[in-house]
Design a protein around this motif. Structure first.
Motif, PDB file in Angstrom:
ATOM      1  N   ASN A 100      36.971  33.217  38.115  1.00  0.00           N
ATOM      2  CA  ASN A 100      36.088  32.763  39.065  1.00  0.00           C
ATOM      3  C   ASN A 100      35.736  33.782  40.235  1.00  0.00           C
ATOM      4  OD1 ASN A 100      35.864  31.275  36.265  1.00  0.00           O
ATOM      5  ND2 ASN A 100      37.222  29.443  38.121  1.00  0.00           N
ATOM      6  N   LYS A 101      33.916  33.915  40.001  1.00  0.00           N
ATOM      7  CA  LYS A 101      33.724  34.206  41.392  1.00  0.00           C
ATOM      8  C   LYS A 101      33.773  33.031  42.567  1.00  0.00           C
ATOM      9  CE  LYS A 101      29.715  36.109  38.449  1.00  0.00           C
ATOM     10  NZ  LYS A 101      28.698  36.407  37.648  1.00  0.00           N
ATOM     11  N   THR A 140      36.193  31.685  47.727  1.00  0.00           N
ATOM     12  CA  THR A 140      36.995  31.109  48.609  1.00  0.00           C
ATOM     13  C   THR A 140      38.322  31.250  49.290  1.00  0.00           C
ATOM     14  OG1 THR A 140      36.551  29.009  47.644  1.00  0.00           O
ATOM     15  CG2 THR A 140      38.402  28.452  47.968  1.00  0.00           C
ATOM     16  N   VAL A 141      38.863  32.562  48.325  1.00  0.00           N
ATOM     17  CA  VAL A 141      40.013  33.065  48.873  1.00  0.00           C
ATOM     18  C   VAL A 141      39.577  33.484  49.780  1.00  0.00           C
ATOM     19  CG1 VAL A 141      41.677  34.631  48.121  1.00  0.00           C
ATOM     20  CG2 VAL A 141      41.759  33.280  46.895  1.00  0.00           C
ATOM     21  N   HIS A 142      39.047  34.940  49.987  1.00  0.00           N
ATOM     22  CA  HIS A 142      38.282  35.576  51.284  1.00  0.00           C
ATOM     23  C   HIS A 142      38.337  35.132  53.003  1.00  0.00           C
ATOM     24  CE1 HIS A 142      34.549  38.351  52.834  1.00  0.00           C
ATOM     25  NE2 HIS A 142      36.232  38.601  52.641  1.00  0.00           N
ATOM     26  N   GLU A 143      36.659  33.951  52.268  1.00  0.00           N
ATOM     27  CA  GLU A 143      37.339  33.098  53.746  1.00  0.00           C
ATOM     28  C   GLU A 143      38.228  32.699  54.192  1.00  0.00           C
ATOM     29  OE1 GLU A 143      34.275  29.595  52.399  1.00  0.00           O
ATOM     30  OE2 GLU A 143      32.535  31.047  51.965  1.00  0.00           O
ATOM     31  N   PHE A 144      39.060  31.937  53.803  1.00  0.00           N
ATOM     32  CA  PHE A 144      40.337  31.957  54.107  1.00  0.00           C
ATOM     33  C   PHE A 144      41.417  32.947  54.308  1.00  0.00           C
ATOM     34  CE2 PHE A 144      45.003  30.951  52.631  1.00  0.00           C
ATOM     35  CZ  PHE A 144      45.650  30.365  53.672  1.00  0.00           C
ATOM     36  N   ALA A 188      35.408  41.140  49.594  1.00  0.00           N
ATOM     37  CA  ALA A 188      35.718  40.968  48.382  1.00  0.00           C
ATOM     38  C   ALA A 188      34.607  41.177  47.574  1.00  0.00           C
ATOM     39  CB  ALA A 188      35.116  39.163  49.180  1.00  0.00           C
ATOM     40  N   VAL A 189      34.669  41.368  45.960  1.00  0.00           N
ATOM     41  CA  VAL A 189      33.083  42.042  45.176  1.00  0.00           C
ATOM     42  C   VAL A 189      33.573  41.119  44.097  1.00  0.00           C
ATOM     43  CG1 VAL A 189      33.102  44.165  43.596  1.00  0.00           C
ATOM     44  CG2 VAL A 189      34.416  44.479  45.852  1.00  0.00           C
ATOM     45  N   HIS A 190      32.164  40.325  43.496  1.00  0.00           N
ATOM     46  CA  HIS A 190      31.955  40.308  42.636  1.00  0.00           C
ATOM     47  C   HIS A 190      30.598  40.400  41.671  1.00  0.00           C
ATOM     48  CE1 HIS A 190      30.165  36.887  44.369  1.00  0.00           C
ATOM     49  NE2 HIS A 190      30.921  36.637  45.027  1.00  0.00           N
ATOM     50  N   GLY A 191      30.386  40.198  40.680  1.00  0.00           N
ATOM     51  CA  GLY A 191      29.219  41.198  40.249  1.00  0.00           C
ATOM     52  C   GLY A 191      27.561  40.064  41.072  1.00  0.00           C
ATOM     53  N   LEU A 201      41.744  43.231  49.560  1.00  0.00           N
ATOM     54  CA  LEU A 201      40.363  43.523  48.547  1.00  0.00           C
ATOM     55  C   LEU A 201      40.655  42.074  47.306  1.00  0.00           C
ATOM     56  CD1 LEU A 201      37.744  44.537  47.484  1.00  0.00           C
ATOM     57  CD2 LEU A 201      38.877  45.463  45.456  1.00  0.00           C
ATOM     58  N   VAL A 202      39.258  41.038  47.903  1.00  0.00           N
ATOM     59  CA  VAL A 202      39.650  40.084  46.796  1.00  0.00           C
ATOM     60  C   VAL A 202      38.639  39.937  45.319  1.00  0.00           C
ATOM     61  CG1 VAL A 202      39.406  37.976  46.669  1.00  0.00           C
ATOM     62  CG2 VAL A 202      40.310  38.761  48.675  1.00  0.00           C
ATOM     63  N   ALA A 203      38.706  40.219  44.337  1.00  0.00           N
ATOM     64  CA  ALA A 203      37.719  40.523  43.253  1.00  0.00           C
ATOM     65  C   ALA A 203      37.970  39.552  41.956  1.00  0.00           C
ATOM     66  CB  ALA A 203      38.375  42.403  42.677  1.00  0.00           C
ATOM     67  N   THR A 204      36.888  39.587  41.154  1.00  0.00           N
ATOM     68  CA  THR A 204      36.877  39.115  39.472  1.00  0.00           C
ATOM     69  C   THR A 204      37.501  40.210  39.355  1.00  0.00           C
ATOM     70  OG1 THR A 204      34.876  39.965  39.550  1.00  0.00           O
ATOM     71  CG2 THR A 204      35.496  37.115  40.171  1.00  0.00           C
ATOM     72  N   ASP A 205      37.254  40.630  37.774  1.00  0.00           N
ATOM     73  CA  ASP A 205      37.319  41.876  36.224  1.00  0.00           C
ATOM     74  C   ASP A 205      37.513  42.483  37.367  1.00  0.00           C
ATOM     75  OD1 ASP A 205      40.372  40.051  35.224  1.00  0.00           O
ATOM     76  OD2 ASP A 205      39.221  39.102  34.410  1.00  0.00           O
ATOM     77  N   VAL A 206      36.041  42.474  37.478  1.00  0.00           N
ATOM     78  CA  VAL A 206      35.251  43.843  37.862  1.00  0.00           C
ATOM     79  C   VAL A 206      35.698  44.636  38.212  1.00  0.00           C
ATOM     80  CG1 VAL A 206      34.336  42.859  39.956  1.00  0.00           C
ATOM     81  CG2 VAL A 206      32.757  44.264  38.415  1.00  0.00           C
ATOM     82  N   ALA A 207      36.421  44.666  39.042  1.00  0.00           N
ATOM     83  CA  ALA A 207      37.483  45.958  39.465  1.00  0.00           C
ATOM     84  C   ALA A 207      38.508  45.774  39.122  1.00  0.00           C
ATOM     85  CB  ALA A 207      38.064  45.510  41.045  1.00  0.00           C
ATOM     86  N   SER A 208      39.029  45.610  37.816  1.00  0.00           N
ATOM     87  CA  SER A 208      40.436  45.614  36.775  1.00  0.00           C
ATOM     88  C   SER A 208      39.722  46.804  36.300  1.00  0.00           C
ATOM     89  CB  SER A 208      40.428  44.474  36.217  1.00  0.00           C
ATOM     90  OG  SER A 208      39.911  44.442  35.368  1.00  0.00           O
TER      91      SER A 208
END
Length: 632
Positions: free
Chosen positions: A447-448, A453-457, A467-470, A492-499
């Motif tokens: 999830n975005k 959350t992970v990026h801020e942590f 971080a990268v997401h849509g 790099l923290v990302a959703t499946d957009v980077a997979s």
């Protein structure tokens, strides 16, 4: 005298045209009445008394029983004639009665047969796709029977090589092919007749020998054949479709240079902006190297959303040789008539399964309607289930399928570690996992909101992360990926957009913050490491309470297939292994034919269930409470 006067009057009346009165005798009247009476008697004799339906059925059944009783005494020579008489005299039965009787006569199907019949019915509906062709071609029933000729030929020694020796080479590299007149596999770039500029770029990247998909895929693409390419992530598929496009565009430019507002010759469509940017950068490197060696200049255009289209308009006015695009922006340019595909003869769909499943199928069909003639079509992906193959084969002419490993299999160069982690302990354990290997590290989340959350942590803990997401702006997404590739950021923290197809050659570690909802996404995620023969590590956090059991079974079988350690909580899952093996042997398909998962069949496919649920949500009547009879 009186009688004479009467006779004269009668004669006058007759001569004047009046009808003469007919006089009947009693005898004639009696005869007429007799004829009427006889006619009524005959009608009564022809009249049939109405017999109710139940009584008629009873009478027909009685006749049938009498015939059956007499059939026992009939000699063998008269059996055939007796059967015909029975059929003629047998009582008629309704279609419903006949259907019930047939079901009773048929042996009861086993559970295995019922499962296979249900799968066949599901696949029949899933594979019913409109052909991937232009509208005019469909309307006029245009069919292409021959592949395009590029003029490229393999060296003579490979053309004269016996088929047994060619197959031996394929078996050595575990290459599986399907198609007619397949070009020979060529194990070196030099023997593929690559220009010296291309060889120089490859050598600068440290690529000395082609990978298995390149050994067979490049000769197929260079010879002009349509192709379905399947290979695990990080196997070098991008080179297989990028180099032929560059060389075909160069050939056309030498033959007849492009003029203003003309082009492109080659087109590559990608599902994400990041993947389109990466493919554009790779193709541009070869174009610049060829120009340095004295070849004509070739212009390549990046066509993606989120950027100002004015740059595209200016380049299109000059004429472009190649375009790398995402479906949305490409469709926009075509409909505005800023670009045309009149001379385009090369089309590639990268990550084809992700593009179709991602909702771009209609956009791709729309783009196909702008082609004016035949084109060479290539489709590539790491996972290519039956649904996508049917979609591909509708557009391809005499295609060749090149498969390296099972479609949907994980990269064997990746060490997969699956660990049970409670939801509240994920962030803390993530810091520990970052210590396993040196940076850069790629972290995936479903999830975005989890990405943020992970990026801020990580930023709070002093980790250099992006971080990268849509939902992020395109400029921010590109800047984050570029900083990560250049080594300026460690995580790099990302959703499946980077997979989807992105190449990060130096990544040693991929962390799945959660298990994706589809096993295909897991395969694409862990494929960001262990690329080009290097070894990588993939750590996945699992919480069985929040993860579908079907996905866990798929993961369990995937780990077994790759000979990886299977954790005890996956081994403890109830796994109908024997039933799965029987179905695989009976159908010839291992696992699910829709998504490629090994832990379930098509009847339990979570991907198909999600698509059906989404389709139901689209058809819901939000304003009418569910339509007629719905709850208000």
């Amino acid at each position: 005298m009186t009688s004479d006067r009467l006779n004269s009057n009668q004669t006058a009346e007759t001569s004047s045209g009046k009808a003469e009165l007919k006089r009947y005798r009693r005898k004639e009247l009696d005869e007429e009445e007799e004829r009427s009476r006889l006619a009524l008697v005959n009608d009564d004799e022809e009249y049939e008394e109405y017999v109710p339906l139940a009584k008629r059925k009873h009478m027909e059944a009685q006749k049938y029983r009498e015939l059956v009783g007499r059939a026992g005494s009939v000699s063998a020579d008269e059996e055939d004639r007796g059967d015909e008489e029975k059929a003629e005299n047998r009582p008629k039965e309704s279609l419903l009665v006949a259907a019930v009787r047939m079901r009773k006569d048929q042996p009861e199907a086993t559970e295995e047969q019922k499962q296979l019949e249900e799968e066949a019915d599901i696949l029949k509906h899933v594979l019913q796709k409109q052909a991937l062709k232009a509208v005019k071609e469909l309307a006029q029933d245009v069919k292409y029977t021959k592949s395009l000729d590029t003029g490229w030929k393999a060296p003579l020694k490979y053309r004269l090589m016996p088929e047994e020796q060619r197959q031996k080479t394929r078996d050595t590299f575990r290459i599986v092919i399907d198609g007619d007149l397949v070009p020979p596999p060529i194990p070196t770039f030099q023997e593929m007749k690559m220009p010296s500029a291309v060889l120089r770029v490859l050598e600068g990247k440290g690529i000395k020998k082609p990978t298995p998909i390149q050994i067979q895929g490049l000769p197929v693409a260079l010879s002009g054949r349509d192709m379905i390419g399947i290979a695990f992530t990080g196997s070098g598929k991008t080179l297989v479709f990028t180099l032929p496009m560059v060389l075909i565009a160069l050939q056309e430019e030498i033959r007849m240079p492009l003029i203003r507002n003309e082009g492109p010759v080659g087109l590559i469509i990608c599902p994400s902006r990041e993947l389109a940017r990466q493919t554009f950068d790779i193709a541009e490197q070869y174009c610049k190297a060829l120009q340095q060696d004295g070849y004509p200049e070739m212009r390549i255009m990046l066509c993606i959303g989120g950027v100002d289209p004015k740059q595209n308009y200016e380049m299109l006015r000059q004429g472009v040789h190649m375009v790398v695009a995402t479906p949305g922006r490409l469709k926009d340019l075509l409909h505005k008539k800023r670009m045309n595909l009149d001379i385009c003869r090369y089309l590639c769909l990268d990550e084809a399964d992700r593009m179709v499943d991602g909702g771009f199928e209609e956009e791709v069909r729309d783009v196909m309607s702008f082609f004016k003639g035949q084109r060479q079509t290539l489709m590539f992906s790491a996972t290519m289930p039956a649904k996508i193959k049917a979609f591909a084969e509708s557009a391809l002419v005499d295609p060749i399928e090149v498969n390296v490993g099972r479609a949907g299999a994980a990269n064997l160069d990746v060490i997969q570690e699956v660990e049970y982690v409670k939801e509240e302990a994920k962030l803390g354990y993530l810091l520990e996992c970052l210590q396993k290997t040196a940076p850069p590290v790629l972290v995936f989340a479903e999830n975005k909101s989890d990405v943020d959350t992970v990026h801020e942590f990580l930023l709070v803990k002093g980790v250099d992360a992006v971080a990268v997401h849509g939902d992020k702006d395109q400029s921010d997404r590109e800047a984050a990926i570029q900083a990560f590739k250049n080594g300026e950021k460690d995580v790099l923290v990302a959703t499946d957009v980077a997979s989807k197809g992105l190449d990060f050659p130096d990544i040693q570690h991929v962390i799945n913050y959660d298990m994706p909802s589809e096993i295909e996404n897991y395969v694409h995620r862990i494929g960001r490491t262990g690329r080009c023969g290097k070894t990588g590590v993939a750590t996945t956090f699992i919480n069985t309470r929040f993860t579908n059991e079907t996905i866990l079974l798929d993961l369990k079988h995937l780990l077994k297939e790759a000979k990886q350690r299977v954790p005890h909580f996956l081994l403890a899952l109830d796994d109908p292994l024997e039933e799965m093996e029987k179905l695989a042997a009976a159908s010839g398909v291992k696992g699910c034919a829709i998504c490629g998962g090994l832990g379930h069949r098509a009847t339990q496919c979570p991907k198909l269930q999600a698509e059906n649920k989404q389709a139901t949500m689209k058809n819901r009547d939000y304003f009418g409470g569910g339509g007629f009879g719905g709850e208000m």
